[in-house]
Design a protein around this motif. Structure first.
Motif, PDB file in Angstrom:
ATOM      1  N   THR A  44     -28.641  24.727  28.275  1.00  0.00           N
ATOM      2  CA  THR A  44     -29.822  23.753  27.880  1.00  0.00           C
ATOM      3  C   THR A  44     -31.189  24.022  28.418  1.00  0.00           C
ATOM      4  O   THR A  44     -31.145  24.443  29.677  1.00  0.00           O
ATOM      5  N   ASP A  45     -32.362  23.559  27.785  1.00  0.00           N
ATOM      6  CA  ASP A  45     -33.526  23.490  28.597  1.00  0.00           C
ATOM      7  C   ASP A  45     -34.212  22.028  28.966  1.00  0.00           C
ATOM      8  O   ASP A  45     -35.137  21.994  29.403  1.00  0.00           O
ATOM      9  N   ASP A  46     -33.221  21.260  28.742  1.00  0.00           N
ATOM     10  CA  ASP A  46     -33.540  19.824  28.790  1.00  0.00           C
ATOM     11  C   ASP A  46     -33.595  19.482  30.483  1.00  0.00           C
ATOM     12  O   ASP A  46     -33.040  20.308  31.135  1.00  0.00           O
ATOM     13  N   TYR A  47     -34.093  18.453  30.859  1.00  0.00           N
ATOM     14  CA  TYR A  47     -34.086  18.294  32.171  1.00  0.00           C
ATOM     15  C   TYR A  47     -32.900  17.519  32.671  1.00  0.00           C
ATOM     16  O   TYR A  47     -32.269  16.533  31.682  1.00  0.00           O
ATOM     17  N   ILE A  48     -32.187  17.900  33.671  1.00  0.00           N
ATOM     18  CA  ILE A  48     -30.853  17.300  34.188  1.00  0.00           C
ATOM     19  C   ILE A  48     -31.124  16.774  35.571  1.00  0.00           C
ATOM     20  O   ILE A  48     -31.505  17.166  36.478  1.00  0.00           O
ATOM     21  N   TYR A  49     -30.539  15.228  35.763  1.00  0.00           N
ATOM     22  CA  TYR A  49     -30.653  14.694  36.860  1.00  0.00           C
ATOM     23  C   TYR A  49     -29.328  14.319  37.205  1.00  0.00           C
ATOM     24  O   TYR A  49     -28.516  14.040  36.474  1.00  0.00           O
ATOM     25  N   ILE A  50     -29.287  14.046  38.498  1.00  0.00           N
ATOM     26  CA  ILE A  50     -28.007  13.692  39.318  1.00  0.00           C
ATOM     27  C   ILE A  50     -28.076  12.522  40.271  1.00  0.00           C
ATOM     28  O   ILE A  50     -29.197  12.409  40.845  1.00  0.00           O
ATOM     29  N   THR A  51     -27.187  11.728  40.446  1.00  0.00           N
ATOM     30  CA  THR A  51     -27.067  10.681  41.256  1.00  0.00           C
ATOM     31  C   THR A  51     -25.551  10.937  41.788  1.00  0.00           C
ATOM     32  O   THR A  51     -24.580  10.699  41.034  1.00  0.00           O
ATOM     33  N   LEU A  52     -25.511  10.810  43.233  1.00  0.00           N
ATOM     34  CA  LEU A  52     -24.190  10.915  44.127  1.00  0.00           C
ATOM     35  C   LEU A  52     -23.974   9.427  44.378  1.00  0.00           C
ATOM     36  O   LEU A  52     -24.649   8.681  44.693  1.00  0.00           O
ATOM     37  N   MET A  53     -22.781   8.908  44.009  1.00  0.00           N
ATOM     38  CA  MET A  53     -22.305   7.674  44.416  1.00  0.00           C
ATOM     39  C   MET A  53     -21.245   7.574  45.319  1.00  0.00           C
ATOM     40  O   MET A  53     -20.294   8.073  45.052  1.00  0.00           O
ATOM     41  N   GLY A  54     -21.458   7.122  46.461  1.00  0.00           N
ATOM     42  CA  GLY A  54     -20.413   6.867  47.434  1.00  0.00           C
ATOM     43  C   GLY A  54     -20.018   5.530  47.611  1.00  0.00           C
ATOM     44  O   GLY A  54     -20.575   4.702  47.480  1.00  0.00           O
ATOM     45  N   THR A  55     -19.080   5.725  48.729  1.00  0.00           N
ATOM     46  CA  THR A  55     -18.343   4.331  48.969  1.00  0.00           C
ATOM     47  C   THR A  55     -19.424   3.440  49.818  1.00  0.00           C
ATOM     48  O   THR A  55     -19.142   2.387  49.968  1.00  0.00           O
ATOM     49  N   GLU A  56     -20.318   3.950  50.239  1.00  0.00           N
ATOM     50  CA  GLU A  56     -21.340   3.285  51.159  1.00  0.00           C
ATOM     51  C   GLU A  56     -22.678   3.243  50.381  1.00  0.00           C
ATOM     52  O   GLU A  56     -23.197   1.921  50.452  1.00  0.00           O
ATOM     53  N   GLN A  57     -23.243   4.237  50.054  1.00  0.00           N
ATOM     54  CA  GLN A  57     -24.222   3.963  48.989  1.00  0.00           C
ATOM     55  C   GLN A  57     -24.758   5.066  48.373  1.00  0.00           C
ATOM     56  O   GLN A  57     -23.712   6.024  48.281  1.00  0.00           O
ATOM     57  N   CYS A  58     -25.526   4.982  47.370  1.00  0.00           N
ATOM     58  CA  CYS A  58     -25.826   6.123  46.380  1.00  0.00           C
ATOM     59  C   CYS A  58     -27.143   6.846  46.691  1.00  0.00           C
ATOM     60  O   CYS A  58     -27.907   6.391  47.302  1.00  0.00           O
ATOM     61  N   SER A  59     -27.132   8.060  46.202  1.00  0.00           N
ATOM     62  CA  SER A  59     -28.491   8.904  46.408  1.00  0.00           C
ATOM     63  C   SER A  59     -29.393   8.476  45.312  1.00  0.00           C
ATOM     64  O   SER A  59     -29.070   7.749  44.417  1.00  0.00           O
ATOM     65  N   GLU A  60     -30.568   9.082  45.550  1.00  0.00           N
ATOM     66  CA  GLU A  60     -31.801   8.603  44.842  1.00  0.00           C
ATOM     67  C   GLU A  60     -31.453   9.620  43.415  1.00  0.00           C
ATOM     68  O   GLU A  60     -30.885  10.531  43.543  1.00  0.00           O
ATOM     69  N   ARG A  61     -32.095   9.121  42.485  1.00  0.00           N
ATOM     70  CA  ARG A  61     -31.817  10.019  41.114  1.00  0.00           C
ATOM     71  C   ARG A  61     -32.662  11.500  41.236  1.00  0.00           C
ATOM     72  O   ARG A  61     -33.928  11.447  41.610  1.00  0.00           O
ATOM     73  N   THR A  62     -31.907  12.484  41.346  1.00  0.00           N
ATOM     74  CA  THR A  62     -32.580  13.750  41.742  1.00  0.00           C
ATOM     75  C   THR A  62     -32.633  14.732  40.300  1.00  0.00           C
ATOM     76  O   THR A  62     -31.628  14.886  39.890  1.00  0.00           O
ATOM     77  N   LEU A  63     -33.687  15.249  40.225  1.00  0.00           N
ATOM     78  CA  LEU A  63     -33.937  16.168  39.133  1.00  0.00           C
ATOM     79  C   LEU A  63     -33.395  17.684  39.637  1.00  0.00           C
ATOM     80  O   LEU A  63     -33.950  18.145  40.802  1.00  0.00           O
ATOM     81  N   LEU A  64     -32.753  18.149  39.171  1.00  0.00           N
ATOM     82  CA  LEU A  64     -31.893  19.621  39.412  1.00  0.00           C
ATOM     83  C   LEU A  64     -32.982  20.619  38.490  1.00  0.00           C
ATOM     84  O   LEU A  64     -32.984  20.946  37.487  1.00  0.00           O
ATOM     85  N   ASP A  65     -33.667  21.157  39.520  1.00  0.00           N
ATOM     86  CA  ASP A  65     -34.674  22.254  38.837  1.00  0.00           C
ATOM     87  C   ASP A  65     -34.992  23.437  40.032  1.00  0.00           C
ATOM     88  O   ASP A  65     -35.130  22.926  41.225  1.00  0.00           O
ATOM     89  N   LYS A  66     -35.081  24.577  39.611  1.00  0.00           N
ATOM     90  CA  LYS A  66     -35.519  25.589  40.408  1.00  0.00           C
ATOM     91  C   LYS A  66     -36.684  26.104  39.872  1.00  0.00           C
ATOM     92  O   LYS A  66     -36.717  26.735  38.488  1.00  0.00           O
ATOM     93  N   PRO A  67     -37.797  26.124  40.442  1.00  0.00           N
ATOM     94  CA  PRO A  67     -39.044  26.444  39.879  1.00  0.00           C
ATOM     95  C   PRO A  67     -38.959  28.035  39.712  1.00  0.00           C
ATOM     96  O   PRO A  67     -38.407  28.875  40.326  1.00  0.00           O
ATOM     97  N   LEU A  68     -39.480  28.530  38.580  1.00  0.00           N
ATOM     98  CA  LEU A  68     -39.395  29.931  38.113  1.00  0.00           C
ATOM     99  C   LEU A  68     -38.221  30.432  37.741  1.00  0.00           C
ATOM    100  O   LEU A  68     -37.724  31.831  37.870  1.00  0.00           O
ATOM    101  N   TYR A  69     -37.228  29.381  37.557  1.00  0.00           N
ATOM    102  CA  TYR A  69     -35.776  29.803  37.494  1.00  0.00           C
ATOM    103  C   TYR A  69     -35.363  29.316  36.060  1.00  0.00           C
ATOM    104  O   TYR A  69     -35.526  28.057  35.941  1.00  0.00           O
ATOM    105  N   ASN A  70     -34.667  29.725  35.294  1.00  0.00           N
ATOM    106  CA  ASN A  70     -34.108  29.278  33.907  1.00  0.00           C
ATOM    107  C   ASN A  70     -32.685  28.486  34.302  1.00  0.00           C
ATOM    108  O   ASN A  70     -31.809  29.274  34.229  1.00  0.00           O
TER     109      ASN A  70
END
Length: 654
Positions: free
Chosen positions: A18-44
């Motif tokens: 896919t060429d769409d945007y992919i976001y990830i959120t890590l959910m732990g027993t203590e707290q959650c990460s920020e919603r993070t865009l997974l992207d490498k500039p100049l990389y497909n």
């Protein structure tokens, strides 16, 4: 600041990237990460077959990572994405695996549990309990039951393949288009030249060889050469396409008044018919299920006929199964004579052809369609509705329902139509019980019943594997009883999938590990070995049209002395239908590209070492069975390989 390394694997099938945007959120027993865009500039990113890694930095440790949320957002146009798995490396160096193996379509999000299998009673925290409940609520809205036809097991609520949830569609719909595949088959088999003569009869049996030109198949050629012979007729009851009809005759039914005087000339042991029955040498095949059923009329200009015959079979001194007497209807009378080997050759041949035609119909509608395709779909729908992806039984069964709902939907869309036969049929799917119930379990009495012997070996290996998995996750019978999801699964199969039919023999609850093991064995065996046994031999046994007529154009004979070659040829399918028949059995007997055979589990839904060890043991047992079958088949003119594990796909996908 703590950093987590996230690795994501994209599927290798067509259009998985896919060429769409992919976001990830890590959910732990203590707290959650920020919603993070997974992207490498100049990389497909997220190309088909790619494995991409990203760093996710957080302000504080998240605790134990228990959930991962993946979101896909449109970049330019909607672009589906298939995610295989995600692994998370924690700041302490630990790796947590999150199996996915599903499609993300539109602006969809998926929340994944870690790969450890969990029963509902294992979940203790509110977070994972809510996730489990929400997943099932969503699934039940997505996978809905629908009554396709009255008296038939329920199916998926989708009229067309493209209406199915993306996760259960074929990777390439074109590859399973029945109309396209039939056309290819007809072209490959060089039978197009006969299509313009669609309703024209053949002139002689030898004419059928004209559409046999390009067939290179040892068994089908042997059938062509010997189809008129009684031994070939009888052998197919043991190892042909429909090896589930023959049963031991312990008493002649009143509706089939065969006498000793009728058949004495065919008996070899100087015993009366009654004594042969007592000695266990008489078998019977009764097609009562076809009685009163009108065959499909595909052409308004051509009448088609169907019989419900009864056939008595004799095991001779050489252990060959031979036809002894045939009655073409269920009600005895002057207009329903009992045909015998001592009758004129064409009377006897036509009677056998009528039995073979009935066997073809019962095979296709009951043995093949109902007892493998439709039943596996019921198991699959109930699984999706009642078992979350974290459940060990979901992980165990998912490879065995792969593409089944899709192939059935395509079939309903293009191929099969109404049939009023199913409400007459018993649905016991336990292989050893079925063999025993028909009285054909004694190997000494039927030494060449390879379907039984190979099937028993595969059944036992499958049951051993299922038992290993069950005992890994259920330490007691009470754990089975307390698993509300597994109980809902089996209840959904019987009460909804089978609509509580009077003849439904499936339980509504399970009380022990042994019961659960047998239930799972039924599901896996039906979807794999049983389907292989009754599907992939169709080209072998049915490509010679007179041996398995898909339709009969004249009514069954009501008296003896009327049959000749002309009547038989006029009764058999015409040129056009013969050509389509040949194309159909060729197409239905082909294995899929990149087929996954029994024991092959490339999608690692399980991550636990004990289960992987159980899988390896299963594969070794299957390999031993394959070797045994290969040795037995060496030098045989009629080798039997339909239950050989290396030729048994994991699921009903064709």
């Amino acid at each position: 600041m703590p950093s987590y390394t996230v690795t994501i694997a994209t599927g290798s099938q067509w259009f998985a990237g896919t060429d769409d945007y992919i976001y990830i959120t890590l959910m732990g027993t203590e707290q959650c990460s920020e919603r993070t865009l997974l992207d490498k500039p100049l990389y497909n990113d997220f190309e088909r077959g790619a494995v991409d890694s990203y760093d996710v930095t957080v302000g504080e440790h998240l605790g134990e990572i228990v959930l991962v949320k993946i979101e896909k957002k449109k970049y330019w146009v909607q672009d589906d994405w298939y995610c295989r798995y995600i692994t998370v490396k924690t700041p302490t160096g630990d790796y947590v695996e999150f199996p996915c193996f599903r499609w993300l379509v539109d602006n969809k999000e998926v929340v994944l549990r870690d790969g450890r299998a969990r029963l509902p009673q294992d979940d203790k925290t509110r977070l994972v309990k809510q996730h489990r409940q929400k997943e099932l609520e969503t699934r039940r809205k997505t996978y809905r039951w629908k009554e396709w036809q009255p008296g038939i097991p329920m199916s998926i609520d989708a009229s067309r393949h493209k209406d199915l949830p993306r996760d259960i569609q074929f990777d390439s719909e074109k590859g399973v288009d029945f109309v396209l595949n039939y056309s290819k088959a007809i072209e490959n088999l060089f039978v197009n030249q006969f299509m313009h003569m669609f309703q024209s009869s053949w002139s002689d049996f030898a004419d059928f060889e004209r559409i046999f030109v390009r067939i290179k198949n040892t068994i089908s050629e042997y059938v062509m050469q010997h189809w008129k012979e009684d031994f070939m007729f009888g052998y197919q009851y043991l190892n042909g396409c429909n090896p589930v009809v023959i049963q031991k005759c312990t008493k002649l039914p009143d509706k089939f008044p065969v006498t000793h005087e009728m058949v004495a000339v065919c008996l070899e042991r100087e015993l009366t018919l009654e004594q042969e029955i007592e000695a266990g040498n008489i078998y019977i095949a009764d097609y009562e299920v076809l009685d009163g059923i009108s065959p499909n009329c595909t052409d308004p200009c051509t009448l088609q006929y169907l019989a419900a015959p009864i056939c008595l079979l004799y095991k001779n001194a050489q252990n060959k199964i031979l036809p002894l007497a045939i009655q073409l209807g269920q009600t005895p009378g002057e207009d329903n004579p009992i045909f015998l080997p001592s009758d004129g050759q064409y009377d006897w041949l036509l009677a056998k052809i009528w039995v073979r035609s009935a066997d073809f119909q019962q095979h296709q509608t009951v043995t093949h369609l109902l007892r493998t395709h439709l039943m596996t779909e019921v198991f699959g729908i109930a699984m999706y509705r009642q078992l979350p992806a974290v459940h060990p039984v979901y992980k165990l069964l998912i490879p065995h329902i792969r593409f089944t709902i899709a192939i059935n939907t395509k079939a309903r869309e293009q191929l099969i139509c109404e049939c009023g036969i199913f409400d007459k049929v018993s649905l016991s799917l336990c292989f050893p019980d079925g063999i025993k119930a028909r009285g054909v379990d004694n190997k000494e009495e039927l030494p060449t019943y390879f379907y039984r012997d190979d099937g028993n070996r595969v059944w036992e290996a499958t049951k051993s594997f299922a038992s290993d998995v069950v005992r890994i996750y259920y330490s007691s019978d009470e754990m089975v009883q307390g698993d509300e999801e597994i109980q809902a699964f089996v209840k959904d199969v019987c009460s909804f999938g089978m609509q509580d039919f009077d003849h439904c023999e499936f339980p509504k609850s399970l009380k022990s590990r042994e019961e659960l093991t047998e239930y799972l064995t039924v599901v896996i065996f039906t979807a794999s070995a049983q389907h292989a046994a009754v599907n992939f031999g169709q080209y072998d046994w049915c490509s010679w049209i007179p041996n398995a007529p898909s339709t009969m154009r004249k009514p069954p004979p009501t008296q003896k002395g009327m049959a000749d070659v002309k009547l038989i040829i006029e009764s058999l399918p015409d040129r056009g239908r013969s050509s389509w028949h040949l194309g159909a059995v060729w197409a239905l007997s082909q294995y899929q590209e990149n087929e996954l055979y029994l024991g092959m589990y490339p999608d690692e839904h399980f991550i636990e070492k004990p289960v992987k060890e159980a899988m390896e043991t299963f594969r070794k047992q299957l390999a031993e069975i394959t070797s045994t079958i290969k040795r037995r088949n060496e030098g045989k003119k009629l080798p039997y390989y339909n239950m050989s594990p290396d030729m048994i796909p994991n699921s009903v996908a064709v």
